[in-house]
Design an enzyme around this catalytic site. Structure first.
Site, PDB file in Angstrom:
ATOM      1  N   ASP A  86       0.812  -1.211   0.000  1.00 46.52           N
ATOM      2  CA  ASP A  86       0.000   0.000   0.000  1.00 46.52           C
ATOM      3  C   ASP A  86       0.846   1.262   0.000  1.00 46.52           C
ATOM      4  O   ASP A  86       0.454   2.284  -0.558  1.00 46.52           O
ATOM      5  CB  ASP A  86      -0.933  -0.001   1.215  1.00 46.52           C
ATOM      6  CG  ASP A  86      -2.179  -0.818   0.974  1.00 46.52           C
ATOM      7  OD1 ASP A  86      -2.156  -1.677   0.076  1.00 46.52           O
ATOM      8  OD2 ASP A  86      -3.188  -0.608   1.673  1.00 46.52           O
ATOM      9  N   ASP A 128      -1.314  -5.105   4.347  1.00 46.06           N
ATOM     10  CA  ASP A 128      -2.652  -4.612   4.641  1.00 46.06           C
ATOM     11  C   ASP A 128      -3.816  -5.458   4.146  1.00 46.06           C
ATOM     12  O   ASP A 128      -4.736  -5.758   4.897  1.00 46.06           O
ATOM     13  CB  ASP A 128      -2.812  -3.205   4.063  1.00 46.06           C
ATOM     14  CG  ASP A 128      -1.809  -2.235   4.648  1.00 46.06           C
ATOM     15  OD1 ASP A 128      -0.717  -2.660   5.029  1.00 46.06           O
ATOM     16  OD2 ASP A 128      -2.110  -1.030   4.711  1.00 46.06           O
ATOM     17  N   LYS A 129      -3.852  -5.793   2.878  1.00 43.87           N
ATOM     18  CA  LYS A 129      -5.020  -6.495   2.324  1.00 43.87           C
ATOM     19  C   LYS A 129      -4.782  -7.985   2.200  1.00 43.87           C
ATOM     20  O   LYS A 129      -5.726  -8.758   2.073  1.00 43.87           O
ATOM     21  CB  LYS A 129      -5.387  -5.930   0.938  1.00 43.87           C
ATOM     22  CG  LYS A 129      -5.514  -4.420   0.887  1.00 43.87           C
ATOM     23  CD  LYS A 129      -6.465  -3.890   1.943  1.00 43.87           C
ATOM     24  CE  LYS A 129      -6.405  -2.387   2.052  1.00 43.87           C
ATOM     25  NZ  LYS A 129      -5.116  -1.851   2.490  1.00 43.87           N
ATOM     26  N   CYS A 199       5.378  -2.432   7.911  1.00 42.39           N
ATOM     27  CA  CYS A 199       5.827  -1.128   8.406  1.00 42.39           C
ATOM     28  C   CYS A 199       5.690  -1.032   9.923  1.00 42.39           C
ATOM     29  O   CYS A 199       4.702  -1.477  10.509  1.00 42.39           O
ATOM     30  CB  CYS A 199       5.069  -0.018   7.707  1.00 42.39           C
ATOM     31  SG  CYS A 199       5.382   0.034   5.921  1.00 42.39           S
ATOM     32  N   GLU A 450      -6.798   4.869  -0.083  1.00 44.47           N
ATOM     33  CA  GLU A 450      -6.361   5.480   1.169  1.00 44.47           C
ATOM     34  C   GLU A 450      -5.861   6.896   0.898  1.00 44.47           C
ATOM     35  O   GLU A 450      -5.286   7.168  -0.153  1.00 44.47           O
ATOM     36  CB  GLU A 450      -5.241   4.657   1.813  1.00 44.47           C
ATOM     37  CG  GLU A 450      -5.715   3.317   2.331  1.00 44.47           C
ATOM     38  CD  GLU A 450      -4.609   2.516   3.000  1.00 44.47           C
ATOM     39  OE1 GLU A 450      -4.933   1.506   3.629  1.00 44.47           O
ATOM     40  OE2 GLU A 450      -3.431   2.905   2.879  1.00 44.47           O
ATOM     41  N   SER A 476      -5.018   5.281   5.664  1.00 40.72           N
ATOM     42  CA  SER A 476      -3.945   4.399   6.092  1.00 40.72           C
ATOM     43  C   SER A 476      -3.928   4.340   7.603  1.00 40.72           C
ATOM     44  O   SER A 476      -4.358   5.271   8.292  1.00 40.72           O
ATOM     45  CB  SER A 476      -2.608   4.937   5.578  1.00 40.72           C
ATOM     46  OG  SER A 476      -1.533   4.353   6.266  1.00 40.72           O
TER      47      SER A 476
END
Length: 562
Positions: A86, A128-129, A199, A450, A476
């Site tokens: 992302d 994330d996804k 992250c 985002e 985000s």
């Protein structure tokens, strides 16, 4: 013999009998033997690739999972899924594909598992996804599954100060306002992301890894072990062993993904100040698991659960610090002590939450990363659901890092992320403004981008406490400030946000859970009657998902049109 067959109830469809000679022949081509055909076949879904920092090390983690599977008497068979970073996709057309990838990942795992008759799955990913996409697949398939995440990245360091990728995004705003030099911006860029892993702050990737542990689908204490630690490899090997136990005992995802498990995950999310994306993803996972979960549950649970973890971006510590003091078990132990989670929920190791937490011993009492609920950072949890004439189906804001809880100001309208970002960078936003970024919802974007580039620029410009922002897009996990996302219904389907005009007065009151545009009902209804949908020329996967995506208020899931 019957017990052995029960273990192989799925894979025997492709390895037993004269009529399966062609299937066995093909499996022999990849190295399987007669002995292997008597063992459970364990699918290992790995999102390894060479572009995403959270995934670059997953081959090593996968190797340890395979060791565990083999030692426990199974045959590991690895396959890959896609994975989007992302951060790299942020701020341009690439972000339209991020949420779409969640659905494609779930679909691809379903396809591989069903086509090849795996007995069980180990799901290995970061970011994330990919993480929720894998859990959606496991809930949909309901075959024994365990999740292994790649672990958080270590924080970057500049002198005595630690930093993460969110600081790089905010540095752009600081540079454009003259607060830092180009050389200082470059220094942050060079130091913020020092190696592999998701992250380093409590952004969406680490939020979801933590919540999957809270749901019970990964091993206790595993979600926060740093990517570069030996613990990460130990947890991976143990997961390979545990999946065979789950298979033998018939323990399936829907045995674990109960309503009570989702209540626990929401409580943990509220307690840690996690990403608002967790709302979308938990709703989507619950849908696949057949559990009725709504936005109302998020507000109800968050309102009674204190915010107790001081984690970046809203706080001062990083996920590696949370792991150092005890990780998710420490948070859940505090919450259980105060009656805020359900200890009877089942987990993937066959034990209940309570049984796991009774075995957990806190590493130290001399820490302030996680507070006791009797002395919280905020009295209520970090996720707040707002409703009003601007968002009849709901909207979501994260309290962590928010200092202003009420804002009334004039709307400044933007029909895309790019327009809004340009206005911020060019100093066209005034104190008191409410930025309205619309046509960025699940269908309107499409893909519900985002808005980190905008929100980070706002903070970097030093106006984060002087303005507010609302959008039918999303944020985000690195976002901080009074930023309201997931406005539903979205603009593209004729939600009220579509007819707000420049200069309209918009109000946000977090404590009262309200969001509104100061217009008479008659005027709002008149505008909605006159509204015409925008036409976009879309092709490929975006065209397909623009028709399939549901409202963000139910998880932005994809489903066939009725």
């Amino acid at each position: 013999m019957e017990a052995e067959k029960a273990l192989r109830h799925r894979s025997r469809k492709i390895v037993e009998g004269v009529e399966r000679a062609p299937h066995r022949s093909l499996l022999r081509a990849v190295g399987l033997s007669d002995e292997d055909f008597t063992k459970p076949l364990i699918g290992l879904a790995n999102s390894w690739n060479e572009i995403v920092p959270g995934h670059i090390h997953l081959r090593d983690v996968s190797a340890r999972v395979k060791e565990g599977v083999r030692e426990a008497g199974g045959v590991p068979l690895e396959f890959n899924t896609i994975a989007v970073c992302d951060g790299i996709a942020m701020g341009h057309e690439g972000m339209r594909y991020s949420l779409v990838s969640r659905e494609i990942i779930a679909d691809s795992i379903e396809i591989m598992a069903m086509a090849h008759g795996f007995d069980a799955l180990v799901l290995l990913s970061s970011c994330d996804k990919i993480e929720p996409g894998m859990i959606m697949a496991s809930a949909r398939l309901n075959i024994p599954s365990i999740f292994v995440n790649g672990g958080p990245m270590l924080a970057g360091r500049i002198g005595d100060k630690r930093c993460g990728v969110g600081d790089v995004f905010e540095a752009i705003g600081k540079y454009s306002s003259g607060e830092i030099t180009l050389q200082e911006l470059r220094e942050i860029e060079l130091k913020a992301c020092p190696g592999p892993g998701s992250c380093s702050g409590l952004y969406t990737a680490n939020t979801m890894a933590i919540l999957i542990e809270a749901l019970g689908l990964s091993l206790p204490g595993s979600s926060t072990a740093p990517a570069v630690s030996s613990e990460r490899l130990i947890h991976a090997k143990n997961a390979g062993r545990i999946i065979l136990n789950a298979l033998e005992n018939g323990l399936k995802p829907r045995d674990i993904l109960t309503f009570e498990a989702f209540e626990n995950a929401i409580a943990v999310d509220s307690a840690i100040g996690g990403s608002t994306n967790a709302v979308l993803h938990l709703l989507a996972i619950a849908h696949e698991a057949g559990v009725k979960l709504t936005l109302d549950e998020f507000e109800k649970i968050s309102s009674r659960t204190p915010h107790i973890a001081d984690l970046a971006p809203g706080g001062k510590y990083f996920v590696e610090d949370l792991h150092r003091v005890g990780g998710v078990p420490l948070i859940m132990k505090y919450l259980m002590k105060h009656g805020l989670i359900n200890g009877d929920a089942l987990t993937i190791n066959g034990k209940t939450v309570k049984e796991n937490l009774n075995e957990f011993k806190p590493k130290s009492n001399g820490q302030d990363v996680v507070r006791d609920p009797s002395n919280p950072i905020h009295e209520r949890g970090a996720i707040v659901v707002l409703k009003g004439n601007l968002a009849p189906e709901g909207a979501v804001v994260k309290l962590a890092g928010v200092k202003q809880f009420k804002h009334i100001g004039r709307a400044k309208i933007f029909d895309s992320e790019e327009e809004a970002f340009k206005a911020v960078i060019n100093n066209q936003i005034e104190d008191g403004d409410v930025l309205v970024v619309r046509y960025e919802g699940p269908r309107g974007g499409p893909g519900m981008r985002e808005m980190l580039s905008i929100t980070a620029a706002i903070v970097g410009k030093g106006i984060g406490e002087k303005v507010a922002m609302i959008t039918d897009g999303r944020f985000s996990g690195a976002t901080r400030g009074l930023m309201v996302g997931h406005i539903s219904p979205e603009a593209a389907v004729g939600g009220p946000i579509a007819v707000v005009k420049n200069g309209d007065i918009i109000g946000i009151d977090v404590k009262e859970r309200k969001i509104w545009v100061d217009l008479p009902d008659s005027e709002l209804e008149k505008r909605l009657r006159e509204w015409k949908p925008k036409k976009k020329h879309l092709t490929g996967v975006l065209a397909r998902y623009a028709k399939l995506f549901s409202s963000a208020s139910i998880g932005a899931i994809s489903r066939p049109p009725v």
